[in-house]
Write an enzyme that holds these catalytic residues in place. Structure first.
Site, PDB file in Angstrom:
ATOM      1  N   ASP A 149      87.883 -16.001 -83.811  1.00 42.18           N
ATOM      2  CA  ASP A 149      87.327 -15.141 -84.903  1.00 42.18           C
ATOM      3  C   ASP A 149      88.784 -14.698 -85.209  1.00 42.18           C
ATOM      4  OD1 ASP A 149      86.443 -11.848 -85.373  1.00 42.18           O
ATOM      5  OD2 ASP A 149      86.583 -11.738 -83.045  1.00 42.18           O
ATOM      6  N   ASP A 217      79.894  -7.623 -87.466  1.00 40.44           N
ATOM      7  CA  ASP A 217      79.436  -7.263 -86.438  1.00 40.44           C
ATOM      8  C   ASP A 217      77.784  -6.321 -85.711  1.00 40.44           C
ATOM      9  OD1 ASP A 217      81.798  -8.585 -85.704  1.00 40.44           O
ATOM     10  OD2 ASP A 217      82.631  -6.629 -84.538  1.00 40.44           O
TER      11      ASP A 217
HETATM   12  C1  GLA Z   1      85.192  -8.834 -84.387  1.00 41.25           C
HETATM   13  C2  GLA Z   1      83.583 -10.197 -83.893  1.00 41.25           C
HETATM   14  C3  GLA Z   1      83.515  -9.036 -82.225  1.00 41.25           C
HETATM   15  C4  GLA Z   1      84.694  -9.723 -81.555  1.00 41.25           C
HETATM   16  C5  GLA Z   1      85.662  -8.529 -81.514  1.00 41.25           C
HETATM   17  C6  GLA Z   1      86.540  -8.430 -80.399  1.00 41.25           C
HETATM   18  O1  GLA Z   1      85.098  -7.582 -83.931  1.00 41.25           O
HETATM   19  O2  GLA Z   1      83.262  -9.968 -84.592  1.00 41.25           O
HETATM   20  O3  GLA Z   1      82.074 -10.135 -82.024  1.00 41.25           O
HETATM   21  O4  GLA Z   1      84.934 -10.308 -80.666  1.00 41.25           O
HETATM   22  O5  GLA Z   1      86.038  -8.646 -82.661  1.00 41.25           O
HETATM   23  O6  GLA Z   1      87.661  -7.851 -80.576  1.00 41.25           O
END
Ligand code: GLA
Length: 396
Positions: A149, A217
């Site tokens: 990520d 997200d």
């Molecule tokens: C980002 C990702 C999410 C999750 C969070 C965790 O926002 O896109 O899917 O993994 O980090 O901190």
């Protein structure tokens, strides 16, 4: 990203492909990965006990047998590095190897999470400068999937001086971890998460990602789910078996949408050949949620062996028709009514020639598990607001 930037990104990718890497048997994910991830429900409260309970529930509810086999621990498992630079899990996860063994003993696979930056999005330890050590640690524990990520790597990109250089650094960082994973010799599915920056669907395949997030997200509300899901129009050509566009995890069962809206969510993700990663508490599911997540006919659309991502084939205002060609020559077709709920049900028409079908066509409703009969030229059906009718159509 403009064309020049894409072109530059493509050149950087081809340069990096010269990096030697241990061969792996590809694809690691011949159909879109299915499983569960801790983030959408537990966020940073996830721990060993809750992960074990979710693994148990995957088995007890029949989800494992429906195909949900990955148990993915998202952000907040990370502890400190030791004096040699090796990462350890924090107090919430006393023994990651034992947890992996437990998950494997249930016929499931373990996924884990890190960032190419120095810190993860929740400010835990990232893999920056420790890629090989971390990959080795994951392999030693028995990890089967890594979600990587972007998070604080964006700070490094911000210092790059130009968009082109920032993109190059990002692509190199993602490539570095893929190569580190390969060097472990363990097959580890590589789930790239950088929110779709620099049109990742154009280069994710080339750096050896098995799936790549195409969006920011998801949230447990219809407007965000629909914004993400319907924005996937036009991306189908970038997915091939083993290389998947990922519009983020499922919110089914988390309580923020109606059953109708969750049906839309599942149907759209199935048409998109999206990874089906549940994000709810599997130990507290209503029968309705179990039914939504385990409808075999809907899952079969997602997991179809041809591995063709579906796409939008028609749009009129708030009414959209999406279709996905299936291995047996039939098509999954979803009719979506995106009007707001106060507008209520609308009658939608599916004209078979828009799908390249002529003559008599047989129609099956995949949510009702019902053959609806044979139709000539057009099929008309009521579709509730925010809802969907998901069909499988085939020539007689
Ligand atoms: C980002 C990702 C999410 C999750 C969070 C965790 O926002 O896109 O899917 O993994 O980090 O901190």
């Amino acid at each position: 990203m403009n064309q020049l930037t894409e072109c530059v990104a493509a050149i950087f990718v081809s340069v990096m492909l010269a990096t030697p890497a241990t061969a792996e048997s590809r694809p690691l994910a011949p159909t879109p990965p299915m499983g569960w991830n801790s983030w959408n429900h537990f966020a940073s409260k996830v721990d060993d006990a809750s992960v074990r309970a979710q693994a148990d529930a995957l088995v007890a509810t029949g989800m494992r047998d429906a195909g949900y086999i990955y148990v993915n621990i998202d952000d907040s498992w990370e502890g400190k590095r030791d004096e040699n630079g090796f990462i350890h899990s924090n107090d919430k996860f006393p023994d990651m190897k034992a947890l992996a063994d437990y998950i494997h003993s249930k016929g499931l696979k373990l996924g884990i999470y890190s960032s190419p930056g120095p810190k993860t999005c929740e400010n835990y330890e990232g893999s920056y400068g420790h890629e090989d050590q971390d990959a080795q640690t994951y392999a030693t524990w028995g990890v089967d999937l890594l979600k990587y990520d972007l998070c604080s790597f964006q700070d490094i990109m911000a210092q790059a001086g130009s968009q082109e250089k920032a993109n190059r650094l990002m692509i190199e960082a993602y490539s570095r971890m893929r190569n580190a994973l390969r060097r472990t010799g363990r097959p580890i599915v590589y789930s790239v998460c950088q929110y779709g920056y620099a049109s990742v669907w154009r280069w994710g395949d080339k750096i050896g990602a098995d799936l790549w997030r195409t969006t920011g997200d998801i949230e447990d509300k219809y407007s965000r789910m629909a914004e993400i899901g319907f924005s996937q129009a036009g991306l189908s050509k970038y997915a091939v078996p083993g290389r998947w566009n990922d519009p983020d995890m499922l919110e089914v069962g988390n309580g923020g949408m109606t059953a109708e809206e969750y049906r839309t969510h599942m149907s759209l993700w199935a048409i998109l050949a999206a990874p089906l990663i549940a994000g709810n508490d599997l130990t507290r599911m209503t029968p309705e949620t179990v039914a939504l997540l385990t409808n075999r006919e809907v899952i079969a659309v997602d997991q179809d062996s041809a591995g063709v991502q579906g796409d939008r084939v028609g749009v009129e205002g708030q009414f959209e028709i999406w279709a996905k060609p299936l291995a047996d020559g039939s098509k999954a077709v979803a009719l979506f009514n995106r009007q707001d709920s106060w507008m209520k049900t609308a009658i939608m028409e599916l004209h078979f020639d828009d799908l390249g079908c002529k003559g008599a066509v047989s129609v099956r409703d995949l949510w009702l598990h019902k053959d609806l009969g044979t139709f000539q030229d057009v099929y008309k059906v009521e579709v509730p607001a925010h809802g969907v009718v998901l069909l499988r159509i085939s020539h007689r």
